[in-house]
Enzyme design. Structure first.
Site, PDB file in Angstrom:
ATOM      1  N   GLU A 180     -23.281 -10.793 -50.949  1.00  0.00           N
ATOM      2  CA  GLU A 180     -23.332 -10.160 -49.317  1.00  0.00           C
ATOM      3  C   GLU A 180     -24.443 -11.227 -48.803  1.00  0.00           C
ATOM      4  OE1 GLU A 180     -22.441  -9.853 -46.197  1.00  0.00           O
ATOM      5  OE2 GLU A 180     -21.261  -8.390 -47.438  1.00  0.00           O
ATOM      6  N   ASN A 236     -24.374 -17.369 -50.975  1.00  0.00           N
ATOM      7  CA  ASN A 236     -22.943 -18.111 -50.536  1.00  0.00           C
ATOM      8  C   ASN A 236     -22.258 -17.981 -51.804  1.00  0.00           C
ATOM      9  OD1 ASN A 236     -21.035 -19.196 -49.439  1.00  0.00           O
ATOM     10  ND2 ASN A 236     -21.719 -21.184 -49.706  1.00  0.00           N
ATOM     11  N   ASP A 284     -13.034 -11.595 -44.557  1.00  0.00           N
ATOM     12  CA  ASP A 284     -13.014 -12.164 -43.063  1.00  0.00           C
ATOM     13  C   ASP A 284     -11.508 -13.001 -43.024  1.00  0.00           C
ATOM     14  OD1 ASP A 284     -13.027 -13.400 -40.587  1.00  0.00           O
ATOM     15  OD2 ASP A 284     -15.373 -13.526 -40.477  1.00  0.00           O
ATOM     16  N   LYS A 301      -7.415 -17.589 -36.688  1.00  0.00           N
ATOM     17  CA  LYS A 301      -6.930 -18.753 -35.811  1.00  0.00           C
ATOM     18  C   LYS A 301      -6.664 -19.685 -36.948  1.00  0.00           C
ATOM     19  CE  LYS A 301      -9.924 -18.129 -31.858  1.00  0.00           C
ATOM     20  NZ  LYS A 301     -11.034 -19.050 -30.812  1.00  0.00           N
ATOM     21  N   PHE A 305     -13.947   0.999 -43.291  1.00  0.00           N
ATOM     22  CA  PHE A 305     -13.084  -0.255 -42.715  1.00  0.00           C
ATOM     23  C   PHE A 305     -11.678  -0.011 -43.078  1.00  0.00           C
ATOM     24  CE2 PHE A 305     -11.476  -4.644 -43.461  1.00  0.00           C
ATOM     25  CZ  PHE A 305     -11.927  -5.288 -42.283  1.00  0.00           C
ATOM     26  N   GLU A 306     -11.287   0.274 -44.359  1.00  0.00           N
ATOM     27  CA  GLU A 306      -9.905   0.402 -44.622  1.00  0.00           C
ATOM     28  C   GLU A 306      -9.375   1.385 -43.775  1.00  0.00           C
ATOM     29  OE1 GLU A 306      -7.173   0.742 -48.681  1.00  0.00           O
ATOM     30  OE2 GLU A 306      -9.446   0.580 -49.169  1.00  0.00           O
TER      31      GLU A 306
END
Length: 315
Positions: free
Chosen positions: A148, A175, A197, A201, A296-297
């Site tokens: 994370e 990363n 994420d 777009k 979140f879920e």
């Protein structure tokens, strides 16, 4: 169990919003909004194209946006109390999210870090850490590594691990693709990527964490018969996963469910057209029982979104 800090000083906030979306930070005096950061990349791409070079020449395409986020007092206390125990010192330097040069993430490194040779599961984008901490508590016979890059998420994972005195979990603030490049072949039992994420777009789809290059590095790092588990509540991201993974070398889609998805991509602003596009059937998995139901879920389900689970086994 000896406590490093007063439990009342570090009370667990049960209502904290959670997400496995990968985010990161700049130094505390450099706050950059996601729109500004992405606009900077797009400007760099335009400059590179005008100069006859590929877009984002000389720059990494990251799956997260770098922005500052100060810790509140509770999370700062958790960081101070537990970072030395749980946070791996493998970064290239202060403020860097790259893995330091020369790191070899192999059996010897794992043995020196966890003190044993138990199978290791890595979660990419552990968010607030609820899932990986719950798994570590439920499975002391396994080791876990949470990847994370967002400071509050790291601190909350430290809090969960420290409050339960877990010995089988570590956290790396790097990363994720850089870590997998440092992995020796066959050192991981499983990789988890839950609700990354979505980068909705169309022009940002290249930033999605599930990409062919990462798939190759994950395959090399996984033991034969190991699995990469992925979950998303975004239909277009599910199509993206199928495109990257269903024909990826060294992986087999072992899902048993048949799911109908559009066979063309939509982006933010035109997602409502997806139902009118031609559809095809794809194979996906039952919900992974080892994934806790995070806030979140729950929000995704409450919004009427369908959860897509994937299991790709190495062959």
């Amino acid at each position: 169990m000896s406590e490093v800090v007063n439990q009342s000083d570090i009370a667990l906030d049960e209502d904290v919003s959670t997400s496995s979306s990968v985010t990161s930070i700049l130094p505390s005096d450099a706050t950059v909004s996601s729109d500004v950061a992405v606009a900077a990349d797009e400007a760099a791409a335009s400059d590179a194209t005008n100069a006859g070079r590929p877009p984002l020449y000389g720059r990494k395409v990251l799956s997260f946006v770098r922005r500052s986020a100060r810790l509140d007092d509770r999370l700062q206390r958790a960081w101070d109390a537990y970072a030395d125990r749980y946070l791996l010192d493998i970064n290239a330097g202060e403020g860097s999210l790259d893995v330091r040069d020369g790191l070899r993430f192999d059996a010897e490194f794992m043995r020196s870090t966890w003190g044993n040779d138990r199978p290791l599961i890595v979660e990419i984008g552990s968010g607030q850490g609820e899932n990986v901490a719950a798994a570590a508590a439920a499975h002391p016979e396994l080791n876990f590594l949470a990847l994370e890059v967002y400071d509050p998420g790291v601190a909350h994972t430290l809090l969960l691990a420290g409050k339960q005195d877990l010995d089988n979990i570590r956290i790396a603030q790097v990363n994720a693709p850089e870590l997998f490049k440092a992995c020796a072949p066959g050192v991981l039992a499983e990789v988890w990527t839950f609700f990354p994420d979505p980068w909705p777009k169309m022009k940002h789809h290249k930033r999605r964490i599930v990409q062919p290059e990462l798939a190759g590095d994950v395959r090399r790092a996984l033991v034969d018969g190991g699995v990469w588990r992925i979950a998303t509540d975004i239909e277009d991201y599910a199509l993206h996963v199928h495109e990257v993974m269903d024909d990826a070398d060294g992986f087999e889609n072992v899902g048993s469910l048949t799911v109908s998805l559009p066979i063309a991509h939509v982006g933010k602003g035109n997602a409502d057209t997806a139902a009118d596009l031609p559809h095809a059937d794809f194979r996906e998995s039952e919900r992974f029982e080892g994934r806790v139901l995070t806030n979140f879920e729950k929000k995704g389900l409450a919004a009427g979104r369908v959860i897509h689970d994937f299991t790709y086994r190495t062959v």
